[in-house]
Design a protein around this motif. Structure first.
Motif, PDB file in Angstrom:
ATOM      1  N   VAL A 155       0.852  -1.180   0.000  1.00 38.29           N
ATOM      2  CA  VAL A 155       0.000   0.000   0.000  1.00 38.29           C
ATOM      3  C   VAL A 155       0.896   1.241   0.000  1.00 38.29           C
ATOM      4  O   VAL A 155       1.982   1.221   0.598  1.00 38.29           O
ATOM      5  N   PRO A 156       0.508   2.318  -0.688  1.00 43.62           N
ATOM      6  CA  PRO A 156       1.342   3.524  -0.686  1.00 43.62           C
ATOM      7  C   PRO A 156       1.240   4.276   0.638  1.00 43.62           C
ATOM      8  O   PRO A 156       0.250   4.111   1.372  1.00 43.62           O
ATOM      9  N   PRO A 157       2.209   5.106   0.950  1.00 44.93           N
ATOM     10  CA  PRO A 157       2.127   5.922   2.165  1.00 44.93           C
ATOM     11  C   PRO A 157       0.839   6.735   2.182  1.00 44.93           C
ATOM     12  O   PRO A 157       0.431   7.296   1.161  1.00 44.93           O
ATOM     13  N   GLY A 158       0.211   6.787   3.347  1.00 51.27           N
ATOM     14  CA  GLY A 158      -1.065   7.477   3.489  1.00 51.27           C
ATOM     15  C   GLY A 158      -2.268   6.601   3.205  1.00 51.27           C
ATOM     16  O   GLY A 158      -3.406   7.007   3.455  1.00 51.27           O
ATOM     17  N   GLY A 159      -2.037   5.413   2.712  1.00 50.43           N
ATOM     18  CA  GLY A 159      -3.121   4.511   2.370  1.00 50.43           C
ATOM     19  C   GLY A 159      -3.650   3.740   3.562  1.00 50.43           C
ATOM     20  O   GLY A 159      -3.210   3.936   4.710  1.00 50.43           O
TER      21      GLY A 159
END
Length: 126
Positions: free
Chosen positions: A12-16
């Protein structure tokens, strides 16, 4: 025989966000202490969150407080970890753990939990 079967890990990307699940069998669900731990490469296993029994408070580590939410579903005999605002430092193998009801001071101690899932990788990266 106690079994903990986890699902929901991934990239998952950062902030996800990501939701982990753990199905529990072989232990009385309502009275079992259930917890989530994680282990990053080269580090010791770290406490994330725990709930002593259904209907009681959930306790979180400072590093995830306000971002992660642990819940349990009596109908599904399952425990969940909703992870929001994920950071790269959340990258780790996440484990579900269970024990007979523990005292509060023992909730964060991995050695107090006799039952463990196999673990699942959570990677936070762009």
């Amino acid at each position: 025989q106690v079994q903990l079967v986890e699902s929901g890990g991934g990239l998952v990307p950062p902030g996800g966000s990501l939701r982990l699940s753990c199905k529990v069998s072989g232990r009385p669900f309502n009275t079992a202490t259930l917890a989530w731990f994680r282990q990053a490469p080269g580090k010791e296993r770290e406490f994330v969150a725990a709930n002593r029994r259904s209907g009681e408070n959930v306790y979180y580590s400072d590093s995830v407080k306000g971002r992660f939410t642990m819940s349990r579903d009596r109908d599904e005999n399952a425990v969940y970890l909703q992870m929001n605002s994920l950071k790269p430092e959340d990258t780790a193998v996440y484990y579900c753990a269970a024990a007979p009801r523990l005292i509060l001071s023992a909730l964060g101690l991995s050695r107090q939990y006799p039952d463990w899932g196999r673990g699942m990788q959570v990677t936070v990266s762009s």
